[in-house]
Design a protein around this motif. Sequence first.
Motif, PDB file in Angstrom:
ATOM      1  N   UNK A   1      34.473  50.195  51.676  1.00 47.50           N
ATOM      2  CA  UNK A   1      33.802  49.456  50.596  1.00 47.50           C
ATOM      3  C   UNK A   1      33.216  48.141  51.111  1.00 47.50           C
ATOM      4  N   UNK A   2      33.932  47.492  52.043  1.00 47.73           N
ATOM      5  CA  UNK A   2      33.394  46.252  52.627  1.00 47.73           C
ATOM      6  C   UNK A   2      32.030  46.523  53.249  1.00 47.73           C
ATOM      7  N   UNK A   3      31.962  47.615  54.000  1.00 48.17           N
ATOM      8  CA  UNK A   3      30.711  47.944  54.698  1.00 48.17           C
ATOM      9  C   UNK A   3      29.615  48.276  53.677  1.00 48.17           C
TER      10      UNK A   3
ATOM     11  N   UNK B   1      29.390  47.468  50.453  1.00 47.00           N
ATOM     12  CA  UNK B   1      29.012  46.279  49.661  1.00 47.00           C
ATOM     13  C   UNK B   1      28.160  45.316  50.497  1.00 47.00           C
ATOM     14  N   UNK B   2      28.561  45.154  51.759  1.00 45.49           N
ATOM     15  CA  UNK B   2      27.820  44.259  52.657  1.00 45.49           C
ATOM     16  C   UNK B   2      26.402  44.753  52.862  1.00 45.49           C
ATOM     17  N   UNK B   3      26.274  46.078  53.047  1.00 45.29           N
ATOM     18  CA  UNK B   3      24.940  46.666  53.268  1.00 45.29           C
ATOM     19  C   UNK B   3      24.087  46.465  52.029  1.00 45.29           C
TER      20      UNK B   3
END
Lengths: 266, 192
Positions: B183-185, B187-189
């Motif tokens: 999810x971090x990846x 959301x960051x994208x």
Amino acid sequence: MSEIPQYAMECETIDQELDRGSHVPSAAAVEHIRTCTRCRGLYHWMLGAPQVPAAGAGVNRRVRSRIMGSLQAVHPRASSFAQALRFFIVFTAAAMMATFMIGFSNFDNAGAMAMGCLLAVGTAVLSFSLAWLTSPASLHRYSVYSAAWVIAILFVVAAACLFPWHATPDFLSQGRECLGAGMMMALPAGALLGLFAARGYLPVTGALGTVLGALGGLFGASVLQFTCRRQEAAHISGWHGAVIVVSIVTGALAARLFQRFRSDRR
Amino acid sequence: MSLLAAGEGIPHRERSWEKDLPCLMARYQAGEAEAIDELMRLLSPMMLQYFRAHGGNAHDADDLFQECWLRIHKSRAAYRPPEPVLPWIFAIARYTGLDEFRRLRRREAREISYAEPPEVSATQHEGDEAVELEQLLASLPEGQREVIVMLKISGMSLEEVARATASTVGSIKQKAHRAYERLRVVLQKERA
């Protein structure tokens, strides 16, 4: 596109905060969220207030009227420990009764007694699994699948270590006889234990089928252990062990078939 | 569930009403009508969120919600006060959802597709937030999605989610941490 920052050791703090559920974030977490864009995005998304939907017109009223129509006092069920103890006692009593009816033949055999102890421990472990599975939201201290297969493997290994190895000419015919007799006891035992456990809440899943199959298999193997005259390593580990393995697989498959049958009927 | 601003815009959840749930469940088991009314008021929004987060349309979610409450009612003796109520409720909600999912999957496998236009889910009209939630959850494998939905919607701890999913804490922790990283990846994208 800007470069995506990598996972830092401090990001673990945020994972731990999210693991804890509802709470006030620690000072370290607040500090990290301020500096790490990746964790800030995740943290805000995870704790962001989700939209609160409303049920369709009349749904709440329908649910309420059906509940009120059959609302009466009930007694809470006993604790998981008490339930596990009940399963264990029923299992042991039934196994002893079946053994007495068929006739003891190895009561003085040290290997058989050691195997009996191993089977009792296995039964206790699986009784807890069954108690947890039949009580919603019980905390499983170990995996049901692992417990069932570890017990089956331990049985085979212990038999190979505790009993003498003899070459017998009728290994296959005698083995098939024991496997058949063991399964004739294992399947009804698993099914009856399932019916005994099915009071109020019984989610039929692969795990439930596995644990009932394993308990049925242990039942068959326990009775065979004290009634079979062929106390020999290859026979016990191969054929009595096969009763447990076949019973586990049968239980898991039966649960899947039951699920399919039920979903077809709805 | 209220969302409070802690310090400088860092959100946190507070479920002050949660401590009343065991007492309400005990009163429900004793046959008090007011207790079930109060339980329905407190728990129904969360249960609907849970069923809608799994991607079904509003009608399916309402059916599951109704079925779930009836199962809760049938199984109410299986609750042991003062154990935590939310994992107990979500355990039953989970089995209700799984049963329905199996039924739909089998029905879809058998039925002939008539190439009808897909039914537009009610949640799709409820704003970008719902769409974003569905899209983000869709990026996760089924096991991780289930854990994240429970953590996000109910605010339960890992141990409570483990109870609700009949799993071990270790297994849930592994799924949750893999999902956080994914999810971090995502959301960051999205933000980039």
